[in-house]
Design a protein around this motif. Structure first.
Motif, PDB file in Angstrom:
ATOM      1  N   ASN A 141       0.787  -1.231   0.000  1.00  0.00           N
ATOM      2  CA  ASN A 141       0.000   0.000   0.000  1.00  0.00           C
ATOM      3  C   ASN A 141       0.819   1.280   0.000  1.00  0.00           C
ATOM      4  OD1 ASN A 141      -2.325  -1.581   0.131  1.00  0.00           O
ATOM      5  ND2 ASN A 141      -2.325  -1.607   2.369  1.00  0.00           N
ATOM      6  N   LEU A 142       2.134   1.167   0.083  1.00  0.00           N
ATOM      7  CA  LEU A 142       2.960   2.372   0.132  1.00  0.00           C
ATOM      8  C   LEU A 142       2.948   3.116  -1.190  1.00  0.00           C
ATOM      9  CD1 LEU A 142       6.066   1.168   2.148  1.00  0.00           C
ATOM     10  CD2 LEU A 142       4.299   2.749   2.904  1.00  0.00           C
ATOM     11  N   GLY A 143       3.049   4.416  -1.097  1.00  0.00           N
ATOM     12  CA  GLY A 143       3.097   5.245  -2.299  1.00  0.00           C
ATOM     13  C   GLY A 143       4.511   5.728  -2.574  1.00  0.00           C
ATOM     14  N   LEU A 144       4.595   6.988  -2.982  1.00  0.00           N
ATOM     15  CA  LEU A 144       5.881   7.587  -3.343  1.00  0.00           C
ATOM     16  C   LEU A 144       6.248   8.678  -2.350  1.00  0.00           C
ATOM     17  CD1 LEU A 144       5.177   8.068  -7.163  1.00  0.00           C
ATOM     18  CD2 LEU A 144       6.429   6.184  -6.104  1.00  0.00           C
ATOM     19  N   LYS A 145       7.543   8.837  -2.156  1.00  0.00           N
ATOM     20  CA  LYS A 145       8.042   9.982  -1.396  1.00  0.00           C
ATOM     21  C   LYS A 145       8.773  10.880  -2.389  1.00  0.00           C
ATOM     22  CE  LYS A 145      10.498  11.409   2.771  1.00  0.00           C
ATOM     23  NZ  LYS A 145      11.221  10.963   3.985  1.00  0.00           N
ATOM     24  N   VAL A 146       8.398  12.135  -2.408  1.00  0.00           N
ATOM     25  CA  VAL A 146       8.874  13.057  -3.440  1.00  0.00           C
ATOM     26  C   VAL A 146       9.502  14.288  -2.795  1.00  0.00           C
ATOM     27  CG1 VAL A 146       8.229  14.377  -5.501  1.00  0.00           C
ATOM     28  CG2 VAL A 146       6.918  12.320  -4.866  1.00  0.00           C
ATOM     29  N   THR A 147      10.672  14.655  -3.274  1.00  0.00           N
ATOM     30  CA  THR A 147      11.283  15.926  -2.909  1.00  0.00           C
ATOM     31  C   THR A 147      11.444  16.730  -4.186  1.00  0.00           C
ATOM     32  OG1 THR A 147      12.490  14.971  -1.035  1.00  0.00           O
ATOM     33  CG2 THR A 147      13.302  17.063  -1.906  1.00  0.00           C
ATOM     34  N   VAL A 148      10.878  17.929  -4.199  1.00  0.00           N
ATOM     35  CA  VAL A 148      10.880  18.721  -5.432  1.00  0.00           C
ATOM     36  C   VAL A 148      11.166  20.186  -5.133  1.00  0.00           C
ATOM     37  CG1 VAL A 148       8.366  19.088  -5.329  1.00  0.00           C
ATOM     38  CG2 VAL A 148       9.548  19.268  -7.535  1.00  0.00           C
ATOM     39  N   GLU A 149      11.898  20.797  -6.050  1.00  0.00           N
ATOM     40  CA  GLU A 149      12.095  22.252  -6.046  1.00  0.00           C
ATOM     41  C   GLU A 149      11.684  22.761  -7.419  1.00  0.00           C
ATOM     42  OE1 GLU A 149      15.782  25.380  -6.314  1.00  0.00           O
ATOM     43  OE2 GLU A 149      15.989  23.727  -4.862  1.00  0.00           O
ATOM     44  N   ALA A 150      10.678  23.618  -7.457  1.00  0.00           N
ATOM     45  CA  ALA A 150      10.161  24.085  -8.742  1.00  0.00           C
ATOM     46  C   ALA A 150       9.711  25.539  -8.621  1.00  0.00           C
ATOM     47  CB  ALA A 150       8.996  23.216  -9.201  1.00  0.00           C
ATOM     48  N   GLU A 151       9.884  26.277  -9.704  1.00  0.00           N
ATOM     49  CA  GLU A 151       9.498  27.685  -9.726  1.00  0.00           C
ATOM     50  C   GLU A 151       7.982  27.814  -9.546  1.00  0.00           C
ATOM     51  OE1 GLU A 151      11.630  30.115  -9.762  1.00  0.00           O
ATOM     52  OE2 GLU A 151      13.360  28.786 -10.021  1.00  0.00           O
ATOM     53  N   GLY A 152       7.591  28.591  -8.551  1.00  0.00           N
ATOM     54  CA  GLY A 152       6.166  28.866  -8.348  1.00  0.00           C
ATOM     55  C   GLY A 152       5.393  27.790  -7.604  1.00  0.00           C
ATOM     56  N   LEU A 153       6.044  26.675  -7.267  1.00  0.00           N
ATOM     57  CA  LEU A 153       5.350  25.579  -6.576  1.00  0.00           C
ATOM     58  C   LEU A 153       5.258  25.885  -5.080  1.00  0.00           C
ATOM     59  CD1 LEU A 153       4.106  22.726  -6.853  1.00  0.00           C
ATOM     60  CD2 LEU A 153       6.377  21.809  -6.358  1.00  0.00           C
ATOM     61  N   LYS A 154       4.024  25.819  -4.559  1.00  0.00           N
ATOM     62  CA  LYS A 154       3.789  26.133  -3.161  1.00  0.00           C
ATOM     63  C   LYS A 154       3.160  24.930  -2.439  1.00  0.00           C
ATOM     64  CE  LYS A 154       2.964  31.001  -4.293  1.00  0.00           C
ATOM     65  NZ  LYS A 154       1.967  32.110  -4.261  1.00  0.00           N
ATOM     66  N   LEU A 186       2.968  17.735 -12.099  1.00  0.00           N
ATOM     67  CA  LEU A 186       4.117  18.617 -11.884  1.00  0.00           C
ATOM     68  C   LEU A 186       4.664  19.219 -13.181  1.00  0.00           C
ATOM     69  CD1 LEU A 186       6.143  16.643  -9.163  1.00  0.00           C
ATOM     70  CD2 LEU A 186       4.620  18.608  -8.819  1.00  0.00           C
ATOM     71  N   SER A 187       4.218  18.690 -14.330  1.00  0.00           N
ATOM     72  CA  SER A 187       4.778  19.121 -15.620  1.00  0.00           C
ATOM     73  C   SER A 187       4.484  20.588 -15.934  1.00  0.00           C
ATOM     74  CB  SER A 187       4.240  18.240 -16.749  1.00  0.00           C
ATOM     75  OG  SER A 187       2.838  18.380 -16.873  1.00  0.00           O
ATOM     76  N   LYS A 188       3.503  21.175 -15.277  1.00  0.00           N
ATOM     77  CA  LYS A 188       3.160  22.585 -15.523  1.00  0.00           C
ATOM     78  C   LYS A 188       4.143  23.541 -14.860  1.00  0.00           C
ATOM     79  CE  LYS A 188      -0.658  21.584 -13.429  1.00  0.00           C
ATOM     80  NZ  LYS A 188      -2.026  21.593 -12.831  1.00  0.00           N
ATOM     81  N   TYR A 189       5.033  22.998 -14.007  1.00  0.00           N
ATOM     82  CA  TYR A 189       6.002  23.835 -13.305  1.00  0.00           C
ATOM     83  C   TYR A 189       7.399  23.658 -13.911  1.00  0.00           C
ATOM     84  CZ  TYR A 189       2.305  23.962  -9.786  1.00  0.00           C
ATOM     85  OH  TYR A 189       1.107  24.121  -9.140  1.00  0.00           O
ATOM     86  N   SER A 190       8.213  24.695 -13.725  1.00  0.00           N
ATOM     87  CA  SER A 190       9.607  24.612 -14.146  1.00  0.00           C
ATOM     88  C   SER A 190      10.407  23.996 -13.002  1.00  0.00           C
ATOM     89  CB  SER A 190      10.144  26.015 -14.472  1.00  0.00           C
ATOM     90  OG  SER A 190      11.512  25.958 -14.801  1.00  0.00           O
ATOM     91  N   ILE A 191      10.778  22.734 -13.163  1.00  0.00           N
ATOM     92  CA  ILE A 191      11.388  21.969 -12.076  1.00  0.00           C
ATOM     93  C   ILE A 191      12.910  22.123 -12.091  1.00  0.00           C
ATOM     94  CG2 ILE A 191      11.734  19.649 -11.140  1.00  0.00           C
ATOM     95  CD1 ILE A 191       8.973  18.932 -12.251  1.00  0.00           C
ATOM     96  N   ASN A 192      13.444  22.525 -10.954  1.00  0.00           N
ATOM     97  CA  ASN A 192      14.888  22.636 -10.798  1.00  0.00           C
ATOM     98  C   ASN A 192      15.504  21.342 -10.257  1.00  0.00           C
ATOM     99  OD1 ASN A 192      14.822  25.385 -11.575  1.00  0.00           O
ATOM    100  ND2 ASN A 192      14.241  25.968  -9.478  1.00  0.00           N
ATOM    101  N   LYS A 193      14.715  20.642  -9.426  1.00  0.00           N
ATOM    102  CA  LYS A 193      15.224  19.427  -8.795  1.00  0.00           C
ATOM    103  C   LYS A 193      14.051  18.544  -8.402  1.00  0.00           C
ATOM    104  CE  LYS A 193      17.642  17.938  -4.551  1.00  0.00           C
ATOM    105  NZ  LYS A 193      18.303  18.414  -3.315  1.00  0.00           N
ATOM    106  N   ILE A 194      14.185  17.241  -8.631  1.00  0.00           N
ATOM    107  CA  ILE A 194      13.147  16.315  -8.177  1.00  0.00           C
ATOM    108  C   ILE A 194      13.775  14.964  -7.841  1.00  0.00           C
ATOM    109  CG2 ILE A 194      12.567  15.508 -10.524  1.00  0.00           C
ATOM    110  CD1 ILE A 194       9.621  15.359  -9.510  1.00  0.00           C
ATOM    111  N   LEU A 195      13.321  14.408  -6.747  1.00  0.00           N
ATOM    112  CA  LEU A 195      13.780  13.088  -6.303  1.00  0.00           C
ATOM    113  C   LEU A 195      12.543  12.276  -5.916  1.00  0.00           C
ATOM    114  CD1 LEU A 195      16.101  11.155  -5.446  1.00  0.00           C
ATOM    115  CD2 LEU A 195      15.989  12.211  -3.175  1.00  0.00           C
ATOM    116  N   ILE A 196      12.397  11.099  -6.544  1.00  0.00           N
ATOM    117  CA  ILE A 196      11.224  10.265  -6.300  1.00  0.00           C
ATOM    118  C   ILE A 196      11.687   8.853  -5.943  1.00  0.00           C
ATOM    119  CG2 ILE A 196       9.071   9.331  -7.261  1.00  0.00           C
ATOM    120  CD1 ILE A 196       9.182  11.585  -9.350  1.00  0.00           C
ATOM    121  N   HIS A 197      11.147   8.300  -4.851  1.00  0.00           N
ATOM    122  CA  HIS A 197      11.412   6.900  -4.562  1.00  0.00           C
ATOM    123  C   HIS A 197      10.201   6.281  -3.869  1.00  0.00           C
ATOM    124  CE1 HIS A 197      12.807   8.572  -0.599  1.00  0.00           C
ATOM    125  NE2 HIS A 197      12.185   7.488  -0.145  1.00  0.00           N
ATOM    126  N   GLU A 198      10.129   4.958  -3.931  1.00  0.00           N
ATOM    127  CA  GLU A 198       9.039   4.260  -3.268  1.00  0.00           C
ATOM    128  C   GLU A 198       9.223   4.354  -1.762  1.00  0.00           C
ATOM    129  OE1 GLU A 198       9.206   0.298  -4.859  1.00  0.00           O
ATOM    130  OE2 GLU A 198       7.742   0.778  -6.412  1.00  0.00           O
TER     131      GLU A 198
END
Length: 295
Positions: free
Chosen positions: A219-232, A266-278
């Motif tokens: 049942n586990l999902g994803l853990k996401v770390t993201v830095e993106a312009e305008g993302l709040k 997330l594709s609508k944002y300008s992403i500087n950094k993203i890390l995704i893992h289970e």
């Protein structure tokens, strides 16, 4: 019958909190994990179960026997490894093991020899000559020599090198296959996730969750770390993300709707950094402590 069962088990040290209303139900024949940060109440729970300290209120039973009134009977069927081991320095390892075996009538000298060989225990040395890890191996042999019905292990791998850790869990799995119940308190969440059937999480002296490992991994999902312009933070919440923490411009959150949908959101944002893992047990564990200011 449960191997370990507690009802509102509480231990207070004057005005200081020990454990509060701890309710555990460990099934016979399972490997049960017990996790929490330093000071959460893991060792206090174990010492109370073993009748090393008396509960302030509540009750506990091990295989139906009262942990206070029938403690001596419980110890005949129980093996215990403490988090910190202490021995008389001048006593030889073989004499410590022989002395321990004298308390039980069902110890096989051949099995003791096999345990010492597998764990690479130096039986001719004096305890004072041994490192922390080698002392811990002696304590493990002591706990296993009488083929206990239940093992209570408090940080058993602390001080052990990776090879001996592997051998220890091979031994524990073999014992479990023959019916031995294992109660494992550990800081190593990887070993808990790999070997335990269920795990209880303790926080500030209280059990906050009991997790079934088999269901958790499904049942586990994803853990996401993201830095993106305008993302709040509000944007993350609007896509059903669960914000865990924010550091500078980075937002870390849990997401359970799948990687494809996440990327599209997330594709609508300008992403500087993203890390995704289970997610894994460590992520689940950390969620309890990172939320609400880490309380």
């Amino acid at each position: 019958m449960y191997a370990i069962e507690t009802k509102s088990l509480t231990k207070c040290y004057g005005k200081n909190r020990g454990i509060v209303d701890v309710n555990l139900a460990v099934k016979e024949g399972e490997i049960f994990g017990f996790v929490g940060p330093n000071g959460a109440g893991k060792s206090t729970t174990i010492r109370t179960l073993l009748n090393f300290i008396f509960p302030s209120s509540g009750e506990g039973r091990i295989f139906g026997k009262d942990i206070v009134k029938e403690s001596s009977e419980i110890k005949k069927i129980l093996g215990y490894v403490p988090s910190e081991v202490k021995f008389y320095d001048d006593v030889k390892v073989k004499d410590i093991i022989k002395y321990s075996a004298s308390f039980y009538g069902s110890c096989s000298s051949e099995e003791i020899e096999n345990l010492c060989k597998k764990l690479e225990v130096e039986v001719e040395k004096k305890m004072g000559e041994l490192s922390l890890g080698n002392k811990k191996k002696v304590a493990i042999v002591q706990a296993l020599i009488h083929n206990p019905k239940i093992l209570i292990l408090d940080e058993p791998t602390n001080g052990l090198d990776p090879l001996i850790q592997k051998k220890l869990f091979e031994i524990l799995l073999d014992k479990n296959k023959t019916g031995t119940t294992v109660f494992l308190s550990s800081h190593n969440l990887v070993e808990v996730e790999n070997f335990c059937h269920r795990v209880a999480v303790i926080k500030e002296g209280k059990i906050v969750d009991t997790i079934e490992i088999g269901k958790l991994t499904k049942n586990l999902g994803l853990k996401v770390t993201v830095e993106a312009e305008g993302l709040k933070i509000e944007d993350i919440k609007s896509i059903n993300g669960e914000v865990i923490y924010v550091k500078d411009k980075e937002i870390t959150f849990n997401y359970s709707n799948g990687a494809d949908k996440l990327i599209k959101e997330l594709s609508k944002y300008s992403i500087n950094k993203i890390l995704i893992h289970e997610q894994n047990l460590e992520d689940t564990f950390m969620n309890y402590y990172e939320r609400e200011g880490g309380k």
